[in-house]
Enzyme design. Structure first.
Site, short mmCIF file in Angstrom:
data_model
loop_
_atom_site.label_atom_id
_atom_site.label_comp_id
_atom_site.label_asym_id
_atom_site.label_seq_id
_atom_site.Cartn_x
_atom_site.Cartn_y
_atom_site.Cartn_z
N LEU A 18 10.67 -1.81 8.32
CA LEU A 18 12.00 -1.55 8.88
C LEU A 18 12.66 -0.37 8.17
CD1 LEU A 18 14.25 -2.45 10.83
CD2 LEU A 18 15.12 -3.92 9.03
N LYS A 19 12.47 -0.31 6.88
CA LYS A 19 13.03 0.80 6.11
C LYS A 19 12.49 2.13 6.64
CE LYS A 19 12.68 2.75 1.45
NZ LYS A 19 14.10 2.81 1.09
N LYS A 114 29.23 -7.56 -1.43
CA LYS A 114 28.14 -8.52 -1.59
C LYS A 114 28.31 -9.77 -0.76
CE LYS A 114 27.04 -6.91 -6.12
NZ LYS A 114 25.66 -6.42 -6.04
N SER A 444 22.30 8.26 -12.59
CA SER A 444 21.11 8.78 -11.94
C SER A 444 21.44 10.05 -11.15
CB SER A 444 20.51 7.73 -11.00
OG SER A 444 21.45 7.31 -10.06
N GLU A 495 17.92 9.73 -15.20
CA GLU A 495 17.12 8.55 -14.86
C GLU A 495 15.88 8.85 -14.01
OE1 GLU A 495 19.56 5.17 -13.60
OE2 GLU A 495 21.23 5.88 -14.80
N TRP A 572 19.53 -9.57 -11.11
CA TRP A 572 18.66 -8.85 -10.18
C TRP A 572 17.19 -9.13 -10.45
CZ3 TRP A 572 21.63 -3.53 -9.65
CH2 TRP A 572 22.84 -3.79 -9.01
N CYS A 654 30.04 -1.86 -9.70
CA CYS A 654 30.34 -1.44 -8.34
C CYS A 654 30.35 -2.61 -7.38
CB CYS A 654 29.37 -0.35 -7.87
SG CYS A 654 27.68 -0.57 -8.37
N HIS A 705 27.51 6.42 -1.30
CA HIS A 705 26.59 5.77 -0.35
C HIS A 705 26.57 6.46 1.00
CE1 HIS A 705 27.54 2.69 -3.37
NE2 HIS A 705 26.25 2.49 -3.29
N1 GLN Z 1 23.20 4.08 -13.93
C1 GLN Z 1 22.84 3.59 -12.65
C2 GLN Z 1 22.70 4.78 -11.71
O1 GLN Z 1 23.38 5.73 -11.89
C3 GLN Z 1 23.86 2.65 -12.10
C4 GLN Z 1 23.46 2.12 -10.76
C5 GLN Z 1 24.34 1.02 -10.21
O2 GLN Z 1 25.45 0.81 -10.61
N2 GLN Z 1 23.89 0.29 -9.25
O3 GLN Z 1 21.90 4.75 -10.78
ZN ZN Z 2 27.15 1.47 -9.31
#
Ligand code: GLN
Ligand code: ZN
Length: 768
Positions: A18-19, A114, A444, A495, A572, A654, A705
């Site tokens: 699906l992705k 969420k 990241s 990252e 997670w 987040c 996002h």
């Molecule tokens: N340090 C992570 C990034 O920048 C944080 C990701 C997150 O909060 N989900 O991807």
């Molecule tokens: Zn985040």
């Protein structure tokens, strides 16, 4: 006999089909027809799998192109005005989800948050004043027809009206969204009648909101709602999950529905009162197989405990996973690299269905033949299942005496910084010499195809360790250069070496196992592969120091050390079931504490410990919050407090409502917290000002996002708004979250605008 059924199947596909499909469509590599065809193939495959596994009442409506809550918004015409006067089709769906879709103008995406206490995200329904609800069930009807080609024994899955409304938000906060309920119920009635007319017998109404502590007016509204939904020509199975019903159980059992699904994994106490209260026609679906974890069930114990119930209820006893299988990976059969012993302890979606079927077969009256053998085969599987359960309890595979000892020696002082924030901040200011409104990012940078290629080449052994390291260093160097060029104040290494913020640590920590294909949907096309915690956790060697040191050597600006926090690693992952969450978390915290100290030792001046899952770990019932928050904050501080006052600790969160956990955030005592706020227009900051949040704060100024480049003006207005809530001396400027899902082009443009916005605001506020 008892029958086995499923509440929902993972829609993403065992190989994330699906992705691939939706991403191909978004990038305009395939057209809408090809997309739709791909969806049909996937759905058919999933129904067949469930049929082969011996499931009755195959679920229809559990598939979604992006998110099931969004599907309902489209089906009910809850489309915010900014998307224009549009039809509720796939294009609109993707626009609402992502802010863009092929061939249409961009618009601000809907808010995402969420789904209960899972790591799945749904798109928040926005109820605008005067919203005109309108039923568009065509997509659901079409899926129903498709399903008929596989089986006639179907059950349509809907989110119930109470939960749908509960999860939404009224755009005018003064407006009570319960006032939309009567109109919404008319649509549900119409829908149920439509389904009845199409020959549907059963509709599963998902009402997980019922396991939370719903306010009284909501509960009363719920009672009225189900009165209104009775007698529409279909039988209703009211599905509650993610917990027990507590003191509401009796009331829920009095609702005029035809059956109830109860989560027996989390609400084990619900058994007895249930069959006592059932009328002669009613069905009860017992959620006995854990839909939230990957461990094999102990079928022997289950079959014993269900026997009485099965004798009494016969085919009115349904057996099910505790919740939809959306939250577990698809098929353990794809895992070839796990240690045999560990693998024998596990079950993914397909295996869980098999467990249900086996269970149904051995319960009284369960004579129907299992595929691959009859009752004997089932009995043999039960014996194996019991043996596995026993082996798991005694395996030394999971024990580490040194870790246990360290955990027992933890002292309260280890979970406190030496000095107060007021004192620390002066030392840090002097040491770091940052401007006012310092700019930074969350960690990241874009995960380019090149980075991914290098990682998979390393994994398959095609790339030597040395070449891999050089490759990653090159990416780090470039990321540092980019940030210097952009004029950011506090840099990150980007990252590049991390496939995922939890998996990376899972690979390096003892006590974790990593799957090859254990993917679970997080939001839209984004999936995560939670590591499996099977044993005591320790850190054999430093995990991040080498990369951060290298990054710091490339610049004189401070580079942040970057770690994933203990709560997030726990949340997670799939945790072991034989140890309390708080104990597992303490083990992780101690391992991270050593990493933090090693980073400090290596000269790193700022260390960020990400806790995006901090809030999601909250129990669904408020009465259990204080206990969670107590150990959760302690674990964070255990990880973060082993450093000198001069070392600045950041954290990042987040997708959260922070209002009700603000005191815990204060209690974390991080020097700086960066949070997601852009999608909600800084609304989240009210709590920070109300509680006079004492430390530094970086409210995200743009939503990473959505693939849109934020405008300087917009970010300035958000920052001005933020400065009303928290003094500008303690404000940081940063995006909402990490940038790994974005491309460099838009990242560069966005950060360029962000840095300019910060500079202009510094001038405007006289802070330069
Ligand atoms: N340090 C992570 C990034 O920048 C944080 C990701 C997150 O909060 N989900 O991807
Ligand atoms: Zn985040």
């Amino acid at each position: 006999m008892a029958i086995a059924h499923n509440l929902g199947f993972p829609r993403i596909g065992a190989r994330r089909e699906l992705k691939r499909l939706v991403e191909d469509y978004w990038a305009e590599r395939i057209n809408l027809e090809r997309l739709e065809e791909g969806g049909r193939v996937l759905r058919r495959h999933h129904w067949k799998l469930q049929l082969q596994a011996g499931m009755f009442r195959l679920p229809v409506g559990d598939f979604s192109w992006y998110d099931q809550v969004l599907d309902h918004s489209l089906m009910f015409g809850v489309i915010p005005r900014r998307f224009g006067d549009v039809s509720p089709d796939l294009v609109t769906l993707f626009r609402m989800a992502r802010g863009r879709a092929p061939g249409t103008p961009d618009a601000r995406a809907c808010e995402m948050t969420k789904w209960f206490d899972t790591n799945y995200h749904y798109l928040v329904p926005e109820f605008e004043p005067g919203v005109e609800f309108r039923l568009s069930p065509e997509r659901l009807y079409a899926e129903l027809e498709e399903a008929r080609a596989v089986s006639n024994d179907l059950k349509v899955v809907l989110i119930g009206p109470l939960t749908y409304l509960w999860l939404g938000k009224a755009v005018d906060p003064e407006f009570d969204r319960l006032r939309f309920l009567p109109r919404l119920l008319e649509l549900y009635q119409e829908l149920l009648r439509g389904l009845a007319a199409r020959g549907v017998h059963w509709v599963q109404m998902d009402e997980p909101a019922l396991v939370t502590e719903l306010p009284q007016d909501w509960w009363s509204a719920g009672q009225n709602a189900y009165q209104a939904l009775a007698g529409q020509g279909v039988r209703l199975l009211l599905a509650t999950y993610f917990g027990g019903l507590g003191e509401r159980l009796q009331d829920v059992l009095e609702l005029p529905v035809d059956g109830w699904h109860l989560d027996r994994v989390r609400g084990a106490d619900m058994m007895e009162p249930v069959h006592a209260a059932l009328g002669p026609e009613k069905v009860v679906s017992m959620g006995v197989i854990d839909g939230r974890n990957i461990w094999r069930a102990d079928l022997q114990t289950l079959s014993v405990s269900l026997r009485g119930c099965a004798e009494q209820l016969k085919d009115r006893l349904w057996l099910a996973p505790s919740c939809s299988l959306l939250h577990v990976p698809v098929d353990l059969g794809l895992e070839k690299e796990l240690p045999d012993e560990l693998r024998s302890w596990m079950a993914f979606a397909v295996q869980k269905l098999r467990e249900l079927r086996v269970l149904a077969a051995v319960l009284p009256g369960g004579t129907r033949v299992l595929s691959g053998g009859g009752r004997e085969a089932a009995a043999a599987e039960i014996t194996t299942s019991a043996a596995v359960a026993a082996a798991r309890h005694t395996a030394d595979f999971s024990q580490d005496t040194e870790v246990r000892e360290q955990c027992s020696m933890v002292q309260e002082s280890m979970a406190r910084r030496t000095s107060t924030y007021a004192k620390r901040s002066q030392l840090q200011r002097a040491r770091l010499g940052l401007p006012a409104l310092p700019t930074t990012t969350i960690g990241s940078f874009p995960q380019t195809p090149e980075i991914r290629r290098a990682r998979s080449a390393r994994k398959s052994g095609m790339l030597s360790k040395e070449s891999y390291r050089e490759g990653m260093q090159e990416h780090i160097r470039r990321a540092i250069e980019e940030q210097e060029r952009l004029g950011l104040d506090v840099l990150v290494h980007g990252e590049a070496e991390r496939n995922d913020m939890v998996e990376y640590f899972g690979e390096l920590l003892q006590g974790f196992a990593i799957t090859q294909a254990g993917w679970v949907q997080s939001y839209g096309s984004r999936c995560v592969k939670p590591p499996i915690i099977h044993g005591d956790v320790s850190r054999p060697r430093p995990m991040t120091v080498e990369w951060i040191r290298y990054a710091q050597e490339q610049t004189s600006k401070p580079v942040k050390g970057m770690l994933t926090g203990p709560l997030t690693i726990l949340s997670w992952s799939f945790p072991r079931a034989d140890l309390k969450r708080s104990e597992i978390c303490t083990q992780i915290a101690l391992a991270l504490r050593k990493e933090v100290q090693d980073l400090e030792e290596a000269g790193v001046r700022i260390i960020q410990i990400d806790e995006p899952a901090f809030r999601e770990g909250l129990p669904l019932r408020r009465s259990q919050w204080p206990a969670y928050l107590e150990w959760a904050t302690r674990c964070f501080r255990l990880a973060s407090s082993g450093v000198a006052d001069e070392t600045q600790i950041h954290t990042h969160m987040c997708y959260s409502e922070f209002n009700d956990i603000i005191e815990a955030l204060v209690d974390l005592d991080a020097d700086v917290i960066t949070i997601e706020t852009a999608r909600s227009n800084m609304e989240l900051l009210e709590a920070f000002s109300r509680f006079q949040y004492p430390n530094e704060l970086g409210p995200g100024v743009y939503d990473i996002h959505a693939p849109l480049v934020p405008e300087e003006e917009h970010m300035m207005s958000l920052l001005r708004k933020a400065a009303e809530h928290i003094s500008a001396e303690r404000l940081w400027v940063n995006p909402d979250c990490g940038l790994k899902t974005r491309a460099w082009r838009e990242t560069r443009a966005a950060l360029h605008n962000m840095v300019r916005a910060a500079h202009r605001l510094r001038a405007e506020l006289g802070l330069t």
